[in-house]
Scaffold this motif. Sequence first.
Motif, PDB file in Angstrom:
ATOM      1  N   ASP A 202       0.854  -1.187   0.000  1.00 33.64           N
ATOM      2  CA  ASP A 202       0.000   0.000   0.000  1.00 33.64           C
ATOM      3  C   ASP A 202       0.889   1.236   0.000  1.00 33.64           C
ATOM      4  OD1 ASP A 202      -1.981   1.866   0.253  1.00 33.64           O
ATOM      5  OD2 ASP A 202      -2.563   1.330   2.283  1.00 33.64           O
ATOM      6  N   GLU A 431     -10.603   5.481  -1.280  1.00 26.08           N
ATOM      7  CA  GLU A 431      -9.497   4.529  -1.261  1.00 26.08           C
ATOM      8  C   GLU A 431      -9.768   3.370  -2.218  1.00 26.08           C
ATOM      9  OE1 GLU A 431      -6.897   1.949   1.977  1.00 26.08           O
ATOM     10  OE2 GLU A 431      -9.048   2.202   2.277  1.00 26.08           O
ATOM     11  N   LYS A 435      -7.609   2.221  -5.517  1.00 28.83           N
ATOM     12  CA  LYS A 435      -7.073   0.854  -5.556  1.00 28.83           C
ATOM     13  C   LYS A 435      -7.533   0.144  -6.820  1.00 28.83           C
ATOM     14  CE  LYS A 435      -7.225  -3.516  -2.977  1.00 28.83           C
ATOM     15  NZ  LYS A 435      -7.814  -4.209  -1.793  1.00 28.83           N
ATOM     16  N   ARG A 491      -5.620  -4.820   3.435  1.00 20.23           N
ATOM     17  CA  ARG A 491      -4.800  -5.270   2.305  1.00 20.23           C
ATOM     18  C   ARG A 491      -4.393  -6.737   2.437  1.00 20.23           C
ATOM     19  NH1 ARG A 491      -3.920  -1.438  -2.007  1.00 20.23           N
ATOM     20  NH2 ARG A 491      -4.510   0.572  -1.153  1.00 20.23           N
ATOM     21  N   GLY A 506      -1.541  -4.104  -4.930  1.00 18.56           N
ATOM     22  CA  GLY A 506      -1.125  -2.711  -4.977  1.00 18.56           C
ATOM     23  C   GLY A 506      -0.062  -2.445  -6.030  1.00 18.56           C
TER      24      GLY A 506
END
Length: 655
Positions: A202, A431, A435, A491, A506
């Motif tokens: 991340d 977010e 992503k 994650r 990521g």
Amino acid sequence: MIGTPRGTVRDYLGVPLLGTLLAISAHDFGTTPPNLPHTGRRENTIVVVGTVSDAGSRAGIAQAQVTIVAGARSASATTGTNGQYVLSIANATRGSRVTLEARRMGYAAQSIVVQLSADTVRADVLLSAATTTLNAVDIARAESRPGPGRALASPSPMRSSGTWPVERAPAGVIGNREQYDRIDDNPFLAVSGNARSTFSIDVDRASYGNMRRFLNEGRLPPIDAVRIEELVNYFPYTLDQPRGTDPIAITTEVAPAPWQTQHQLVRIALQARRIDVEKLPANNLVFLIDVSGSMSSADKLPLVKDALRLLVAQMREQDRIALVVYAGSAGLVLPSTSGSNKAVIMQAIDRLEAGGSTAGGAGLALAYRTAREHFLRDGNNRVILATDGDFNVGPSSDADMERLIEARRSEGTYLTVLGFGTGNIQDAKMEKLAKTGHGNYAYIDNLNEARKTLVREMGATLVTVANDVKLQVEFNPLAVRAYRLIGYENRLLRNEDFTDDKKDAGDIGSGHTVTALYEVVPVGVEHTVRVRDADSLRYVTTSTKRTPKAGSELLFVSLRYKTPGASRSRLMTHPVQLAPANQHTSNDFRFAASVASFGMLLRGSEYNGTTTGADVLTMARGALGSDAGAYRAEFVRLVEQWQSISQTAADRIER
């Protein structure tokens, strides 16, 4: 009150006006002076300087927003650590008057009339404290948080009418419409049944800027707004550059955990290959800008415009930028334009105005269509969404937007999300969109942060060097009894996802650094923490087999990544040896540990051991290093601010 004129900036700040004014002390303004032009001041530009101070104590107020609201083209600035600001008014008329407004959370807004009677004018503003009260959640949380020198108490389970338990406010409607998904800290897992840990890297940093915003406003951030990995990864670190064909280098360090010295803290750090700015591929950028009514405040659209101006000043002839806006409907304000036409781009930025409702879906479709029309096969194609997070009127559902983002991502156009302002932040949605779009999510709370994201770290923000980066760590059961991954809760991946090239993960940009921290319980250490053991199996027995490396290794790191555009991943590996006694650690290791420890304090984590705010400050101050950009010094100030807020809240409860 009329601002008093001064002939030069020397009269006020003690330095001459030299070109860009960058001779002004960086200390006075946090890192760099806010809102300064990159080239010399034009003849029709007038500079207003001054200090925003507390009317009672006369102390300078940091992070106040100073805005021209009438009498000239809008301009804004943010005060530095001493309350000082520098504000440039373009196309100003000598002798005219403007209305300047200063705002800061916790103070009543104040407007003054300033006469522009010279090239440089001084205008000081006094703000009076507003009458405020802490809400029930803030007060309850304060009971579980230390003031300066205090140990952290156990989290309070209190519940009263109309409030929620302190640690678990529901997915956070925190003041107005801000929302945050719930985060539960990763537990300690026994190696006997969980020998591998797998997660997606991340590189988002939004949580740090958002946390800073809350503390600067005199408030504690919501627990679920604190993602520890984003706090740790906000800072630049000094790491070895990649060698050979792989675009990533792996570095590790091991030392006793500061908050529990019987445990080990393992730092796994990644360094992406750095590309010089002049060698970056050409950019095809489409900014999708929220111009709805909620974006009118100084920390939203005016700050977006200032951020855009910083980026445009760095653009090259081969770079292209387009501006798409959305409110009640979507529109193309600026067709794709070469970076050499800066005057045309700046005029389009100046024309941006806020008003209307928010139709995010329609704007996203237009932005992607614009990017596709000017697609650069060997360039960086990216849509950059700038918003306060309010997507409440879009004709498309969230699922439809995600499908569109996935489709365009597969074609090579990525999505970056920049959050601005207060009151509407839809943190989880923003977010998730970034992503899905193989991009970054950042929160811009002031012009210095805009400069950091879009200028100093432009390559990392805009140019991806590796996709779908996954880490898998295997722990040696002869050396490790249990472990805990600090952060990265949203994650986590299944172990089998590591080799599945269809599983999204990521991405990492040029020059990015990524740090992951594991807290490790060595074999033989008992009763320091609760350890989650796996249930025994009926048909399979576990046995510890000694291999040639089992006696010397602590753990084994595996990393998979794809080169941009590739469908198959590549594997990198890195063994980590047992640390000798009195292992020397770097400033980066100790500073990252201090940030992680502070994150645990902010979250009221059960895993923060004996750490206090004073401990965090001692660690951080001892690991400042060269501190380019003064980001670490700012962190120290934020910890001190947190101590003050926590102490004030605790004192109110005691009274």
